[in-house]
Design a protein around this motif. Structure first.
Motif, short mmCIF file in Angstrom:
data_model
loop_
_atom_site.label_atom_id
_atom_site.label_comp_id
_atom_site.label_asym_id
_atom_site.label_seq_id
_atom_site.Cartn_x
_atom_site.Cartn_y
_atom_site.Cartn_z
N ASP A 84 -8.51 4.19 -13.92
CA ASP A 84 -7.80 3.30 -13.00
C ASP A 84 -7.12 2.19 -13.78
O ASP A 84 -7.42 1.96 -14.96
N VAL B 193 0.87 -1.17 0.00
CA VAL B 193 0.00 0.00 0.00
C VAL B 193 0.91 1.22 0.00
O VAL B 193 1.84 1.32 0.81
N SER B 194 0.66 2.15 -0.91
CA SER B 194 1.52 3.34 -1.05
C SER B 194 0.68 4.60 -0.89
O SER B 194 -0.41 4.71 -1.47
N ALA B 195 1.20 5.55 -0.13
CA ALA B 195 0.49 6.82 0.07
C ALA B 195 0.39 7.60 -1.24
O ALA B 195 -0.59 8.31 -1.47
N SER B 196 1.37 7.45 -2.13
CA SER B 196 1.37 8.22 -3.36
C SER B 196 0.82 7.44 -4.56
O SER B 196 0.29 8.03 -5.49
N GLY C 181 -8.22 2.62 -7.09
CA GLY C 181 -7.74 3.99 -6.97
C GLY C 181 -6.22 4.05 -6.96
O GLY C 181 -5.60 4.32 -5.94
N TYR C 182 -5.62 3.79 -8.15
CA TYR C 182 -4.17 3.76 -8.27
C TYR C 182 -3.69 4.95 -9.09
O TYR C 182 -4.40 5.45 -9.97
N GLY D 219 -1.26 4.43 -4.30
CA GLY D 219 -2.51 3.75 -4.07
C GLY D 219 -2.32 2.37 -3.43
O GLY D 219 -1.19 1.97 -3.14
N PRO D 220 -3.44 1.69 -3.22
CA PRO D 220 -4.82 2.09 -3.53
C PRO D 220 -5.35 3.09 -2.53
O PRO D 220 -4.89 3.14 -1.38
N ASN D 221 -6.31 3.90 -2.96
CA ASN D 221 -6.92 4.85 -2.03
C ASN D 221 -8.33 4.45 -1.62
O ASN D 221 -8.99 5.18 -0.87
N ARG D 222 -8.82 3.30 -2.12
CA ARG D 222 -10.10 2.76 -1.68
C ARG D 222 -9.93 1.26 -1.47
O ARG D 222 -9.53 0.54 -2.38
N THR D 223 -10.21 0.79 -0.28
CA THR D 223 -10.06 -0.64 0.03
C THR D 223 -11.30 -1.16 0.73
O THR D 223 -12.03 -0.42 1.40
#
Length: 244
Positions: free
Chosen positions: A214, A92-95, A107-108, A97-101
């Motif tokens: 995406d 999981v990366s802050a920059s 959300g990549y 993604g993903p931003n929705r799990t």
């Protein structure tokens, strides 16, 4: 009987007064034409008539777009933490993604790093060992809709559920960018087999495409992961990467 002097009168258009008046009309017409031509052709040097603004970028359909990265990085993403999906660690990366799990992960970033994180997340979540509550929505929502995707779904549904035993699943050990453009990425995701002794690895060549904002996975040919899998005993040319 008419007088001879009547025949001696010149035609009206030959009289001096008529000629002068006609000449004045001609001068006025010529002057008006010159004014119209000069005012219509005065475009300030840019081809646009005076008083008419040039078309805006929006009117001409032109837009400004930030250039997307095209070069694959040579080092692993720095801002990554690892979380378990079932018994397999995924990045999981802050920059990137993903931003929705949830049951799926989406959300990549539209970058090589975003494609890499998507390859790891989607492939693990689409695996049999992740459980039907994971692989079914992941394949339905995050794979391109193809006949191979439908074959993959059918095969997993037929297999049913059989939870993996602790320690029997391969873990992510590295990756290779095999091909990358902002539209398509092919990533060799390397897994380390859980066997004792000499390390053994297998590489899944995963294809992703940027669709509808995406990264989406392309199902393997025939719906079988074995068709994109190869075994190897070393990590030559691989960026080592995984949970520690």
């Amino acid at each position: 009987m008419s007088r001879s002097s009547d025949f001696a009168q010149p035609p009206p258009w030959t009289r001096p007064g008529f000629i002068a008046a006609a000449a004045l009309v001609v001068v006025i017409l010529v002057a008006g034409l010159l004014i119209a031509v000069l005012s219509g052709g005065d475009d300030g040097g840019n081809g646009t008539a005076t008083g008419t603004p040039p078309p805006s970028p929006a009117a001409t359909g032109s837009t400004t777009m930030e250039a997307l990265p095209t070069a694959a990085p040579t080092t692993a993403p720095a801002d990554v933490r690892w979380e378990l999906v079932g018994q397999t660690a995924v990045p999981v990366s802050a920059s990137a993604g993903p931003n929705r799990t949830g049951t799926t992960a989406s959300g990549y970033a539209h970058t090589p790093e975003g494609a890499l994180i998507a390859a790891a997340q989607i492939s693990v979540r689409a695996g049999f060992s992740a459980g039907r509550q994971s692989w079914e929505p992941t394949i339905q929502q995050q794979f391109e809709p193809t006949a191979d995707r439908d074959r993959l779904l059918a095969a997993l549904r037929e297999a049913g559920d059989a939870p993996a035993q602790p320690g029997e699943l391969s873990q992510i050990a590295g990756y290779q960018y095999q091909f990358y453009t902002p539209d398509t990425a092919v990533i060799g995701l390397v897994f380390r087999a859980p066997a004792a002794g000499t390390p053994r690895y297998h590489v899944l060549s995963l294809t992703l495409r940027w669709r509808d904002g995406d990264w989406r996975m392309v199902a393997p040919p025939g719906g079988a992961w074995t068709s994109v899998n190869r075994e190897t005993s070393d990590l030559v040319g691989v960026v080592e990467w995984g949970a520690r």
